[in-house]
Design a protein around this motif. Structure first.
Motif, PDB file in Angstrom:
ATOM      1  N   PRO A 284     -57.374  33.840 -45.536  1.00 29.60           N
ATOM      2  CA  PRO A 284     -57.303  34.456 -44.199  1.00 29.60           C
ATOM      3  C   PRO A 284     -55.950  35.123 -43.982  1.00 29.60           C
ATOM      4  CG  PRO A 284     -57.067  32.086 -44.038  1.00 29.60           C
ATOM      5  CD  PRO A 284     -57.409  32.368 -45.473  1.00 29.60           C
ATOM      6  N   ASN A 285     -55.958  36.131 -43.122  1.00 28.94           N
ATOM      7  CA  ASN A 285     -54.731  36.887 -42.889  1.00 28.94           C
ATOM      8  C   ASN A 285     -54.797  37.498 -41.499  1.00 28.94           C
ATOM      9  OD1 ASN A 285     -52.235  37.922 -43.490  1.00 28.94           O
ATOM     10  ND2 ASN A 285     -52.997  39.632 -44.698  1.00 28.94           N
ATOM     11  N   GLN A 286     -53.806  37.227 -40.685  1.00 29.51           N
ATOM     12  CA  GLN A 286     -53.741  37.800 -39.340  1.00 29.51           C
ATOM     13  C   GLN A 286     -52.290  38.148 -38.998  1.00 29.51           C
ATOM     14  OE1 GLN A 286     -55.233  34.301 -39.171  1.00 29.51           O
ATOM     15  NE2 GLN A 286     -57.059  35.261 -40.035  1.00 29.51           N
ATOM     16  N   TYR A 287     -52.051  39.386 -38.644  1.00 23.98           N
ATOM     17  CA  TYR A 287     -50.730  39.787 -38.171  1.00 23.98           C
ATOM     18  C   TYR A 287     -50.852  41.134 -37.468  1.00 23.98           C
ATOM     19  CZ  TYR A 287     -50.580  42.882 -42.290  1.00 23.98           C
ATOM     20  OH  TYR A 287     -50.865  43.835 -43.230  1.00 23.98           O
ATOM     21  N   THR A 288     -49.788  41.538 -36.790  1.00 25.77           N
ATOM     22  CA  THR A 288     -49.724  42.836 -36.112  1.00 25.77           C
ATOM     23  C   THR A 288     -48.580  43.633 -36.722  1.00 25.77           C
ATOM     24  OG1 THR A 288     -50.634  41.991 -34.033  1.00 25.77           O
ATOM     25  CG2 THR A 288     -49.341  44.013 -33.909  1.00 25.77           C
ATOM     26  N   LYS A 289     -48.869  44.847 -37.143  1.00 28.73           N
ATOM     27  CA  LYS A 289     -47.837  45.712 -37.687  1.00 28.73           C
ATOM     28  C   LYS A 289     -47.430  46.729 -36.623  1.00 28.73           C
ATOM     29  CE  LYS A 289     -46.457  48.575 -41.593  1.00 28.73           C
ATOM     30  NZ  LYS A 289     -46.806  49.109 -42.943  1.00 28.73           N
ATOM     31  N   LEU A 290     -46.122  46.927 -36.490  1.00 31.32           N
ATOM     32  CA  LEU A 290     -45.577  47.809 -35.469  1.00 31.32           C
ATOM     33  C   LEU A 290     -44.872  48.993 -36.123  1.00 31.32           C
ATOM     34  CD1 LEU A 290     -43.932  45.112 -33.160  1.00 31.32           C
ATOM     35  CD2 LEU A 290     -46.255  46.056 -32.992  1.00 31.32           C
ATOM     36  N   TRP A 291     -45.126  50.160 -35.575  1.00 34.75           N
ATOM     37  CA  TRP A 291     -44.363  51.358 -35.928  1.00 34.75           C
ATOM     38  C   TRP A 291     -43.497  51.689 -34.714  1.00 34.75           C
ATOM     39  CZ3 TRP A 291     -49.026  50.174 -37.851  1.00 34.75           C
ATOM     40  CH2 TRP A 291     -49.276  50.418 -39.207  1.00 34.75           C
ATOM     41  N   LEU A 292     -42.187  51.620 -34.861  1.00 33.33           N
ATOM     42  CA  LEU A 292     -41.253  51.703 -33.750  1.00 33.33           C
ATOM     43  C   LEU A 292     -40.457  53.004 -33.821  1.00 33.33           C
ATOM     44  CD1 LEU A 292     -39.997  48.069 -34.213  1.00 33.33           C
ATOM     45  CD2 LEU A 292     -41.472  48.823 -32.355  1.00 33.33           C
ATOM     46  N   GLY A 293     -40.250  53.640 -32.670  1.00 37.50           N
ATOM     47  CA  GLY A 293     -39.559  54.920 -32.660  1.00 37.50           C
ATOM     48  C   GLY A 293     -38.487  55.014 -31.598  1.00 37.50           C
ATOM     49  N   ARG A 294     -37.576  55.951 -31.810  1.00 37.06           N
ATOM     50  CA  ARG A 294     -36.518  56.242 -30.841  1.00 37.06           C
ATOM     51  C   ARG A 294     -36.800  57.596 -30.201  1.00 37.06           C
ATOM     52  NH1 ARG A 294     -34.349  58.198 -35.652  1.00 37.06           N
ATOM     53  NH2 ARG A 294     -33.358  60.240 -35.454  1.00 37.06           N
TER      54      ARG A 294
END
Length: 297
Positions: A284-294
Motif C-alpha cells: 500500500p502507498n498513500q501520500y500527497t505530492k506538492l508542486w510549489l511556486g513563487r
C-alpha cells in the motif's frame, strides 16, 4: 481515499487499486484518475457520463472509462478493474470542443463559464472580461486561461466553490503548514524563465507603443489592444520552485500557502493525492505530492 458512486454507495478502500485526486490552479481545477476493482454490476455506474463523489462532496463526471477483465476469478466471480478519468462536474463542459462560437464583451467570468456549458451559479471574486472569443471547433479552457492571465490571477476550487484570486493575494493568506527545507526539492532556472516568461507590448489609439513589465531582459510578445495594466498582468505568473512529498492529505488543494524553513512561503500550484490500496499483493502507498511556486512579476 473515500469515493462514492450511484449517489451514496461507497467504494471500499481495498477495492481502489490506484487513485490520484489532483487539484490545480486551472479552468478545470479538480480531476481524478482511478483504477477500481469492480464487477459488471458496479461497472455500469462507472461508465462515461456517470458521477463519482469525493469524501467532501465534490462531484466529478467520468469522461473516460475502460473495463479491464483480469482473466482471474475471485469468490466465484470474474475479477476486473475499471480505469477511469473524471473531471469536476460543474465545469466539465468547458473542457469539450464547442460546435458554436462564444463571443462576449464585458461579461463576468461566471457568465463566460455558463456560456461554455458550466453549471456554476457564481464565482467568488468574479471580474469582468473586456472581450472573450472562443471560435467553433475550439476548447474554452484555453481562452479562459488567457482571460485569467490578462487579469493577473487564477481560479481555485475550495470548499465546493470556484473562486478567482489575484496572484499577489495568494501570498497574503495564512500558511497551511510548514515544510523543512530538506523535504522540498529545488527547481530553479533563471535562464529558462527569461525565455519562457515574456514581456508584452501593444499599440494605443495613436499608434504609440505601450509596454508592460520590462525590468528584466525577456522575450517580447505582441498583444493587440491591451492596456499597460493588462500587459503587466500577463507577465506576472507563478514559477515552479520546489516539489515536496507530503503526508497523505487530500484536503490540501491548489492555492494553499506553505511555509519553507529558511525561505519565503510558496503557494501550491498542484496537489496530487495518491492512494494505492496494495491490491494483488502490492504494498500500500498513500501520500500527497506538492508542486510549489513563487510569484514572479
Amino acid at each position: 481515499m473515500e469515493l462514492l458512486y450511484d449517489k451514496d454507495k461507497v467504494i471500499r478502500g481495498d477495492l481502489i487499486k490506484r487513485a490520484v485526486l489532483r487539484s490545480d490552479l486551472v479552468p478545470v481545477p479538480l480531476t481524478l484518475e482511478a483504477e477500481i476493482r469492480a464487477d459488471r454490476e458496479v461497472a455500469q455506474f462507472l461508465e462515461v457520463g456517470q458521477s463519482i463523489t469525493t469524501y467532501i462532496g465534490d462531484q466529478l463526471e467520468i469522461i473516460k472509462s475502460e473495463y479491464v477483465p483480469s482473466g482471474k476469478a475471485q469468490g466465484g466471480a470474474e475479477a476486473a478493474f475499471v480505469r477511469l478519468i473524471a473531471v469536476l462536474k460543474p465545469v466539465q463542459a468547458v473542457s469539450f470542443i464547442k460546435t458554436h462560437g462564444i463571443v462576449r464583451y464585458n461579461a463576468t467570468l461566471a457568465e463566460i463559464y455558463r456560456a461554455a456549458g458550466a453549471t456554476l451559479r457564481s464565482i467568488e471574486g468574479d471580474f469582468a472580461v473586456s472581450r472573450f472569443a472562443c471560435l467553433a471547433g475550439e476548447v474554452p479552457t484555453y481562452h479562459i486561461a488567457r482571460a485569467l492571465q490578462e487579469a493577473g490571477g487564477v481560479v481555485r476550487w475550495n470548499q465546493g466553490r470556484l473562486g478567482f484570486v489575484p496572484l499577489p493575494a495568494l501570498f497574503q493568506q495564512a500558511t497551511y503548514d510548514s515544510l523543512p527545507s530538506h523535504a522540498a526539492d529545488k527547481v530553479n532556472s533563471g535562464f529558462l524563465e527569461r525565455h519562457e516568461i515574456p514581456a508584452f507590448y501593444s499599440l494605443d489609439a495613436n499608434g504609440q507603443f505601450v509596454f508592460g513589465n520590462r525590468n528584466k531582459p525577456r522575450a517580447l510578445r505582441y498583444q493587440p489592444g491591451a492596456t499597460e495594466t493588462t500587459l503587466r498582468n500577463m507577465t506576472s505568473c507563478l514559477v515552479l520552485t520546489r516539489t515536496a512529498r507530503y503526508k497523505y492529505a487530500p484536503s490540501v488543494t491548489a492555492g494553499m500557502l506553505f511555509g519553507i524553513e529558511g525561505g519565503s512561503p510558496l503557494v501550491v500550484m498542484t496537489a496530487a493525492s495518491l492512494w494505492e490500496a496494495g491490491t494483488d499483493g502490492e504494498p500500500p502507498n498513500q501520500y500527497t505530492k506538492l508542486w510549489l511556486g513563487r510569484f514572479e512579476r
